[in-house]
Design a protein around this motif. Structure first.
Motif, PDB file in Angstrom:
ATOM      1  N   TYR A  87       0.858  -1.186   0.000  1.00 18.73           N
ATOM      2  CA  TYR A  87       0.000   0.000   0.000  1.00 18.73           C
ATOM      3  C   TYR A  87       0.890   1.230   0.000  1.00 18.73           C
ATOM      4  O   TYR A  87       2.002   1.201   0.520  1.00 18.73           O
ATOM      5  N   ASP A  88       0.386   2.341  -0.540  1.00 18.04           N
ATOM      6  CA  ASP A  88       1.117   3.597  -0.442  1.00 18.04           C
ATOM      7  C   ASP A  88       1.164   4.068   1.006  1.00 18.04           C
ATOM      8  O   ASP A  88       2.056   4.792   1.416  1.00 18.04           O
ATOM      9  N   SER A  89       0.159   3.654   1.794  1.00 16.95           N
ATOM     10  CA  SER A  89       0.174   3.850   3.238  1.00 16.95           C
ATOM     11  C   SER A  89      -0.200   2.512   3.839  1.00 16.95           C
ATOM     12  O   SER A  89      -0.476   1.550   3.132  1.00 16.95           O
ATOM     13  N   VAL A  90      -0.233   2.438   5.160  1.00 13.35           N
ATOM     14  CA  VAL A  90      -0.592   1.174   5.792  1.00 13.35           C
ATOM     15  C   VAL A  90      -2.086   0.931   5.715  1.00 13.35           C
ATOM     16  O   VAL A  90      -2.600   0.002   6.301  1.00 13.35           O
ATOM     17  N   GLY A  91      -2.787   1.750   4.972  1.00 14.11           N
ATOM     18  CA  GLY A  91      -4.222   1.564   4.836  1.00 14.11           C
ATOM     19  C   GLY A  91      -5.008   2.496   5.716  1.00 14.11           C
ATOM     20  O   GLY A  91      -6.216   2.542   5.659  1.00 14.11           O
ATOM     21  N   VAL A  92      -4.314   3.270   6.542  1.00 14.12           N
ATOM     22  CA  VAL A  92      -4.982   4.205   7.427  1.00 14.12           C
ATOM     23  C   VAL A  92      -4.369   5.568   7.198  1.00 14.12           C
ATOM     24  O   VAL A  92      -3.244   5.817   7.581  1.00 14.12           O
ATOM     25  N   THR A  93      -5.094   6.457   6.551  1.00 16.20           N
ATOM     26  CA  THR A  93      -4.555   7.783   6.313  1.00 16.20           C
ATOM     27  C   THR A  93      -5.549   8.845   6.733  1.00 16.20           C
ATOM     28  O   THR A  93      -6.755   8.662   6.661  1.00 16.20           O
ATOM     29  N   ARG A  94      -5.005   9.951   7.193  1.00 18.03           N
ATOM     30  CA  ARG A  94      -5.839  11.102   7.473  1.00 18.03           C
ATOM     31  C   ARG A  94      -6.132  11.814   6.167  1.00 18.03           C
ATOM     32  O   ARG A  94      -5.588  11.473   5.122  1.00 18.03           O
ATOM     33  N   LYS A  95      -6.960  12.846   6.224  1.00 18.58           N
ATOM     34  CA  LYS A  95      -7.312  13.572   5.007  1.00 18.58           C
ATOM     35  C   LYS A  95      -6.098  14.231   4.370  1.00 18.58           C
ATOM     36  O   LYS A  95      -6.080  14.463   3.162  1.00 18.58           O
ATOM     37  N   ASP A  96      -5.087  14.561   5.196  1.00 23.98           N
ATOM     38  CA  ASP A  96      -3.895  15.204   4.638  1.00 23.98           C
ATOM     39  C   ASP A  96      -2.902  14.195   4.064  1.00 23.98           C
ATOM     40  O   ASP A  96      -1.843  14.551   3.587  1.00 23.98           O
TER      41      ASP A  96
END
Length: 264
Positions: A87-96
């Motif tokens: 994933y580009d993130s761990v699957g948990v991202t804030r709006k920013d």
């Protein structure tokens, strides 16, 4: 020492899949396929053991770019390192777009009907869809490796690396029960660390009720493993169709994989 576990000084969840039963009653060759958590805290002795004793040649890092930059893998002599962020993130991202930490996630999931279990289940379903391209690349690397060991890891060695291990075991002809048993071993090998993380959530947030959600997130669970294979059936029609269509693992390539990594 537990069977399969590599006795390293700093790394709790590093294992050799050698000896696991696979296709036709054959076993996986030792010192060829290694799974692990992040290597960042590896002691010099750990690195030496992996390179000298296990013949490590390739490291595959499934973490995000942010995780990799914050806790980089050590440079190991003669070892190639490949970055395949599932994933580009761990699957948990804030709006920013920034990653949300475990404490924030646990608090957010507390009180929700699905809780941590629901979030983790969806994460694993995503491995079959959003993450599949990186797992396809992982298998391509395995098919190229003629000698020495390949090690793959994420952060805890549980979710992204655990999924890679489950897929690999199935491709090598191991039963689903065998793959599940390997997946759940993280709870034994890294259990103290996982307990610590859950306790830290309570200390950091002051929310005792967040502990249950934290445990659901940090521990390996059969429901998450099952969701992986359920999603294969849902999206591709069957596990076989997923392996051939999504991962490009034809019967011929699986035969090559078994020739490389299974004992005669």
């Amino acid at each position: 020492m537990e069977i399969g576990r590599i006795a390293l000084k700093k790394l709790l969840n590093t294992r050799d899949l050698g000896g696991i039963a696979a296709a036709d009653g054959r076993k996986i060759k030792p010192k060829r396929l290694l799974r692990s958590g992040a290597l960042f805290e590896a002691a010099p002795e750990d690195c030496e053991m992996l390179v000298q004793d296990y013949g490590l040649k390739v490291v595959v890092d499934f973490r995000t770019s942010a995780e990799r930059a914050g806790s980089p893998d050590p440079e190991l002599p003669g070892v190639e390192n490949f970055h395949l962020p599932v994933y580009d993130s761990v699957g948990v991202t804030r709006k920013d777009g920034s990653d949300e930490d475990l404490s924030g996630l646990a608090i957010r999931l507390t009180g929700h009907a699905a809780g941590g279990d629901g979030w983790m289940t969806e994460l694993y379903r995503g491995f079959v869809t959003s993450g599949v391209a990186k797992y396809k690349q992982f298998f391509a690397l395995l098919l190229e490796q003629r000698e020495g060991a390949v090690l793959w890891h994420c952060t805890a060695g549980k979710d992204r690396a655990g999924t890679a291990s489950a897929l690999l075991l199935r491709a090598l002809g191991a039963s689903r029960e065998t793959a599940l048993a390997d997946y759940l071993k993280t709870n034994d090998f890294a259990g103290e660390l996982l307990d610590f993380l859950a306790e830290e959530v309570v200390k950091k947030t002051g929310h005792p009720e967040a502990k249950a959600a934290a445990y659901q997130i940090v521990r390996a669970g059969k429901a998450y493993f099952d969701a992986l294979f359920d999603e294969m059936d849902k999206v591709y029609g069957s596990e076989e169709a997923f392996f051939e269509g999504a991962l490009g693992l034809t019967q011929g390539k699986r035969a090559q994989l078994r020739a490389l990594y299974l004992e005669s």
